[in-house]
Design a protein around this motif. Structure first.
Motif: not given
Lengths: 108, 108
Positions: A106, A10, A84-87, A80-81, A26, A77-78, A6, A29-30
């Motif tokens: 979440s 960060l 964020l999920a961890y936070l 990054m997500n 971001v 993205y994954e 993390a 995008g793709s």
DNA sequence: TCTATATTTCCATAAATATAGAAATATTGT
DNA sequence: ACAATATTTCTATATTTATGGAAATATAGA
């Protein structure tokens, strides 16, 4: 995800140039963006840009792909997500409703 | 929230000691933790701890409150959520479904 | 292979950040 | 005011990180 990972993630965006680069990717995008294109948009010299791109990709937040003569970069993205999920995961720490609005949804 | 603020907030937790401190405070919730208590749990010397606490509170991620002879520190959930919201806000950049799972729900 | 273009490495330097001992500064109870 | 405890500032030092010019290394078209 652990603290060490993390902090690495960060750290990779906790810097002006890299935060801007990441946002650009971001938004791209793709389709991604070529290194030169990024440097042009943000007015960052080649060597400096390369340094930051390496930091970001080493952390895992962005990915590189050679395409013709260019190297395209993409936001991951994954990862990054995951961060964020961890936070957000620990943001309520058992006791409910400490997170008034959105971010904690979440792990409902 | 702007890039500068976001980078300041990110920098404040993009460091081993401070990340641990913040997590501890997040888990402590509304009762907070005294400075000495934090230093004890994480084995951080007084001066070092004080330095990091100042970094975190200066960024706005934590708040201090004098209580009797102790200084209690608290995680500032709202600021944290603001940062997360800012990050997730730009995570999809128009094109939907780039964020497979959770984190992007905030701006639906 | 030669040439043009794109990106990265090398290098030296500059700037920012982290560390912790010792001293100074609160704060409160007696 | 004094003593005890808690926290912060001061200071010096060590470490990490950022910067960008110049050279080296790809990549591909002619």
């Amino acid at each position: 995800m652990d603290n060490k990972t993390a902090v690495t993630l960060l750290s990779s965006i906790a810097q002006d140039a890299r935060f801007s680069i990441f946002r650009l990717l971001v938004q791209a995008g793709s389709s991604g963006l070529a290194a030169g294109n990024i440097g042009e948009k943000l007015s960052i010299p080649n060597s400096t840009l390369s340094f930051h791109l390496k930091e970001l990709s080493h952390a895992g937040l962005i990915t590189a792909r050679q395409e013709s003569r260019f190297v395209f970069y993409f936001a991951n993205y994954e990862v990054m997500n995951g961060l964020l999920a961890y936070l957000t995961e620990n943001c309520c720490a058992g006791q409910q409703a400490c997170c008034p609005d959105l971010a904690c949804s979440s792990h409902v």
